[in-house]
Write an enzyme that holds these catalytic residues in place. Structure first.
Site, PDB file in Angstrom:
ATOM      1  CG  ASP A  92      -1.956   1.042   1.234  1.00  0.00           C
ATOM      2  OD1 ASP A  92      -2.000   1.817   0.269  1.00  0.00           O
ATOM      3  OD2 ASP A  92      -2.748   1.101   2.190  1.00  0.00           O
ATOM      4  N   GLY A  94       0.586   4.095   1.545  1.00  0.00           N
ATOM      5  CA  GLY A  94       0.555   4.953   2.721  1.00  0.00           C
ATOM      6  C   GLY A  94      -0.583   5.942   2.687  1.00  0.00           C
ATOM      7  CG  ASP A 271      -6.090  -5.173   1.583  1.00  0.00           C
ATOM      8  OD1 ASP A 271      -5.738  -4.675   2.664  1.00  0.00           O
ATOM      9  OD2 ASP A 271      -6.635  -4.496   0.674  1.00  0.00           O
ATOM     10  CG  HIS A 340      -9.888 -20.924  12.240  1.00  0.00           C
ATOM     11  ND1 HIS A 340     -10.349 -22.085  11.674  1.00  0.00           N
ATOM     12  CD2 HIS A 340     -10.955 -20.079  12.308  1.00  0.00           C
ATOM     13  CE1 HIS A 340     -11.645 -21.967  11.422  1.00  0.00           C
ATOM     14  NE2 HIS A 340     -12.028 -20.764  11.800  1.00  0.00           N
TER      15      HIS A 340
END
Length: 376
Positions: A92, A94, A271, A340
């Site tokens: 990314d 910023g 994401d 998990h």
């Protein structure tokens, strides 16, 4: 970087594809675990590969620039060498941190002046500087420097911000195209569509970004507090404009339902910190729904966390044991939960891909959205 579009779902806009980078292929749709400071919190690289099967992870320009700093990363040979991850990495720019540091930064045409959250030192992020920083970090996919507007915001502010983001993008492209990577492999620049929740601004931005002809494109400024229906509306508008032969990355999204609904609208890459952040607070996502592992109902439940999911962590440890770890404040609890949850997110997008390839995504998605968001 290249992108192969492999299949389209006949009943939605969902796509399956493959992104090819010098550090390996990425099958889409894909979820990318967030490793802000060069590490996915509480998860070793071995677990990312062997249990979670992450195909790509994220780093953050702002945080890595401040600590450990570019000198250390450069001496290591780039972020891949520094953290031992030999698969693709995306950084990314910023821009989101600029958004979140609203009390300690000033935005001007030249860039953003801000104070470090670590020691209060002053810094300037310019479009050119951010390109240079990401060249040194060495991610396979790097993001253009933009401003992420808050929600809600006034139309006039969103319009001014968008025009500046577009001017910054042209400067990013000039700097990126005029420089080379440092480590012998190629890097790719993704522009970012902005425009808040205003339809005409999103159309304007998507058309401008499409005209730049980059190898992939991103959608930013969503999942910042707006209603989900508004997010979906903006995503659909943008995806209908962005090139169909390039991957589309929706930044910072989101819940399992958000991911499935946006896949249906044509998004390829996602994401979000949610799976790991929520894991550290005891919220587990499973194939049957969402569980708060701290609840008393799991105290004598000796079944695996999620036997259907597969993976070592999810099938080896019992719900009772993980609950005990959280109540005892043992660090192993958040570690197990983080592995998990990421296993679940990668499972979810893999299942989505299989359904797209089979032509059955739409019906499966409608059923799965309800199933995975059920409170257990």
């Amino acid at each position: 970087m290249t992108f192969d579009l492999v299949a389209k779902d006949p009943h939605s806009k969902a796509r399956a594809g493959v992104v090819h980078t010098d550090h390996g292929a990425i099958e889409t749709p894909i979820f990318m675990p967030v490793g802000t400071a060069g590490t996915v919190k509480a998860v070793q690289q071995r677990d990312l590969k062997d249990d979670i099967n992450a195909q790509i992870i994220l780093g953050n320009t702002y945080h890595l620039y401040l600590r450990p700093g570019l000198e250390v990363i450069g001496k290591a040979g780039g972020l891949h060498k520094f953290n031992g991850w030999d698969r693709p990495i995306l950084t990314d720019s910023g821009g989101y941190q600029v958004y979140s540091l609203s009390g300690t930064r000033k935005i001007k045409e030249e860039g953003v002046k801000f104070r470090s959250h670590i020691d209060g030192s002053q810094h300037l992020f310019s479009p050119e500087g951010v390109m240079d920083i990401q060249r040194t970090i060495g991610a396979d996919i790097i993001m253009a420097f933009d401003e992420c507007t808050p929600w809600p915001c006034e139309y006039s502010y969103a319009a001014r911000s968008l025009d500046m983001t577009h001017r910054w993008l042209k400067r990013c492209i000039t700097r990126f195209d005029g420089t080379e990577g440092h480590y012998g492999y190629s890097q790719t620049l993704f522009p970012i569509v902005q425009g808040s929740t205003f339809k005409d601004l999103r159309v304007k931005s998507a058309e401008f970004i499409a005209e730049q002809g980059r190898e992939g494109n991103a959608i930013g400024g969503l999942s910042v507090g707006e209603p989900a229906d508004m997010m979906y509306e903006m995503t659909e508008i943008v995806c209908d404009i962005l090139p169909k032969d390039k991957p589309r990355y929706l930044m910072g999204v989101g819940t399992p339902a958000n991911i499935l609904e946006n896949i249906a609208l044509g998004v390829d890459m996602f994401d979000c910190v949610m799976p790991t952040r929520n894991a550290r607070n005891g919220m587990l996502f499973t194939t049957q729904g969402i569980m708060n592992i701290a609840n008393k109902k799991w105290a004598d439940d000796f079944t695996p966390i999620d036997e259907e999911l597969g993976g070592y962590v999810s099938t080896f440890y019992s719900r009772s044991y993980v609950r005990h770890l959280f109540h005892s404040k043992e660090m192993l609890g958040p570690q197990i939960a983080s592995i998990h949850n990421l296993t679940f997110y990668l499972w979810l997008v893999k299942q989505a891909r299989q359904q797209i390839l089979a032509g059955t995504f739409r019906e499966w998605k409608d059923r799965m959205v309800k199933q995975v968001m059920t409170r257990l």
